[in-house]
Enzyme design. Structure first.
Site, PDB file in Angstrom:
ATOM      1  N   ASN A 157      35.831  34.883  38.139  1.00  0.00           N
ATOM      2  CA  ASN A 157      36.558  34.844  36.876  1.00  0.00           C
ATOM      3  C   ASN A 157      37.192  33.488  36.598  1.00  0.00           C
ATOM      4  O   ASN A 157      38.053  33.364  35.724  1.00  0.00           O
ATOM      5  CB  ASN A 157      37.631  35.941  36.847  1.00  0.00           C
ATOM      6  CG  ASN A 157      37.018  37.305  36.620  1.00  0.00           C
ATOM      7  OD1 ASN A 157      35.890  37.427  36.146  1.00  0.00           O
ATOM      8  ND2 ASN A 157      37.758  38.356  36.958  1.00  0.00           N
ATOM      9  N   GLY A 186      45.619  38.551  37.030  1.00  0.00           N
ATOM     10  CA  GLY A 186      45.552  39.916  37.481  1.00  0.00           C
ATOM     11  C   GLY A 186      44.250  40.359  38.122  1.00  0.00           C
ATOM     12  O   GLY A 186      44.201  41.407  38.764  1.00  0.00           O
ATOM     13  N   ASP A 187      43.174  39.560  37.959  1.00  0.00           N
ATOM     14  CA  ASP A 187      41.878  39.864  38.593  1.00  0.00           C
ATOM     15  C   ASP A 187      41.205  38.539  38.938  1.00  0.00           C
ATOM     16  O   ASP A 187      40.042  38.306  38.615  1.00  0.00           O
ATOM     17  CB  ASP A 187      41.012  40.700  37.655  1.00  0.00           C
ATOM     18  CG  ASP A 187      39.736  41.210  38.327  1.00  0.00           C
ATOM     19  OD1 ASP A 187      39.668  41.186  39.576  1.00  0.00           O
ATOM     20  OD2 ASP A 187      38.801  41.622  37.610  1.00  0.00           O
ATOM     21  N   LEU A 188      41.955  37.671  39.615  1.00  0.00           N
ATOM     22  CA  LEU A 188      41.544  36.271  39.751  1.00  0.00           C
ATOM     23  C   LEU A 188      40.665  36.042  40.972  1.00  0.00           C
ATOM     24  O   LEU A 188      40.995  35.270  41.863  1.00  0.00           O
ATOM     25  CB  LEU A 188      42.782  35.366  39.790  1.00  0.00           C
ATOM     26  CG  LEU A 188      42.510  33.879  39.565  1.00  0.00           C
ATOM     27  CD1 LEU A 188      41.868  33.632  38.216  1.00  0.00           C
ATOM     28  CD2 LEU A 188      43.794  33.078  39.691  1.00  0.00           C
ATOM     29  N   TRP A 189      39.513  36.722  41.007  1.00  0.00           N
ATOM     30  CA  TRP A 189      38.535  36.353  42.014  1.00  0.00           C
ATOM     31  C   TRP A 189      37.732  35.167  41.485  1.00  0.00           C
ATOM     32  O   TRP A 189      37.790  34.819  40.295  1.00  0.00           O
ATOM     33  CB  TRP A 189      37.654  37.542  42.373  1.00  0.00           C
ATOM     34  CG  TRP A 189      36.667  37.980  41.342  1.00  0.00           C
ATOM     35  CD1 TRP A 189      36.930  38.615  40.164  1.00  0.00           C
ATOM     36  CD2 TRP A 189      35.243  37.813  41.407  1.00  0.00           C
ATOM     37  NE1 TRP A 189      35.767  38.862  39.484  1.00  0.00           N
ATOM     38  CE2 TRP A 189      34.711  38.385  40.223  1.00  0.00           C
ATOM     39  CE3 TRP A 189      34.371  37.251  42.338  1.00  0.00           C
ATOM     40  CZ2 TRP A 189      33.348  38.403  39.946  1.00  0.00           C
ATOM     41  CZ3 TRP A 189      33.015  37.273  42.062  1.00  0.00           C
ATOM     42  CH2 TRP A 189      32.518  37.846  40.888  1.00  0.00           C
TER      43      TRP A 189
END
Length: 261
Positions: free
Chosen positions: A172, A166-169
């Site tokens: 991370n 969900g926030d896979l930059w």
């Protein structure tokens, strides 16, 4: 803890490396009382059923303690392994779009109420709430709302809810012992293309190897590359909310590409 080392701060949280009395090395995040830490812990445990994540050692409303992850430089082989692991994570699925815990991205709340339709979920739970927070000019808001109205026709073939980070930059993903380890999730049942679009947004090492291995494990639906801007609307809006107008041009470029689909 037997000892601690200050690692600075992020989003108002204090970050530390510590050693417990039993000798285990840990990472600790502390801050004001909030459901953000319990949300992160729930997400890590859920993702950790399938993919490598730090162990949750302790969690409360003002503290999260995780096992320490020793990092190394990414390699092509590690990237390929990560692509396969990510495909398996997504394939593990979710009961619905959304999650049974409160949602957060950084320190910003997100609505994780369940939904059965991804375009509607993405519009109502991810994009429009952040449009309202972004303080954009009225003409920008009108363009985004035009793009939102097209979500149903440009989202591609329907897919079941995927288990996503969900926030896979890139920041991370920790590279450790030949694999990618996921941290700081905004985990929920979502669309698998969202994680891949996030990896592409700010760049990831060996991205082509990640995507190639992913495709071998679980092929993506036709046209997925053209839908990348659609999935980048939410993170770009989040960056406008957090960091201001420096991300406005990138957001409007993504909006224009969605309108052109």
């Amino acid at each position: 803890m037997r000892s601690t080392e200050d690692l600075g701060a992020s989003h108002g949280w204090r970050l530390q490396r510590g050693v417990l009395d039993d000798g285990r090395v840990v990472f600790a995040k502390t801050g004001t009382v909030s459901p953000v830490f319990t949300s992160e812990a729930e997400g890590l445990r859920w993702l950790g059923e399938v993919i490598a994540v730090p162990e949750v050692i302790e969690v409360s409303r003002d503290r999260l303690v995780l096992s320490w992850v020793d990092t190394s430089s990414p390699t092509a082989a590690a990237a390929e392994r990560f692509g396969r692991d990510l495909a398996r994570l997504h394939r593990a699925g979710a009961p619905a779009f959304g999650a049974p815990w409160p949602g957060f991205i950084a320190d910003l709340p997100m609505d994780n109420a369940r939904a059965d339709d991804w375009p509607a979920f993405y519009a109502a739970r991810r994009v429009l709430p952040f449009v309202r927070q972004a303080r954009l000019p009225a003409r920008d808001v009108a363009l985004i709302e035009r793009a939102v109205a097209r979500f149903g026709e440009v989202a591609g073939p329907p897919e079941p809810p995927a288990r996503i980070h969900g926030d896979l930059w890139n920041g991370n993903v920790l590279w450790s012992d030949g694999r990618g380890v996921l941290i700081d999730p905004a985990a929920h049942g979502g669309h698998r293309e969202t994680d891949l679009a996030m990896l592409a947004l700010f760049g990831a090492p060996y991205l082509d190897r990640i995507l190639g291995a992913y495709q071998e494990e679980t092929p993506l639906a036709d046209g997925w590359r053209g839908r990348v801007p659609l999935h980048q609307l939410h993170p770009l809006l989040v960056h406008v909310v957090l960091f201001g107008g420096s991300y406005r041009d990138s957001l409007l470029e993504a909006v224009a590409r969605v309108l052109a689909l």
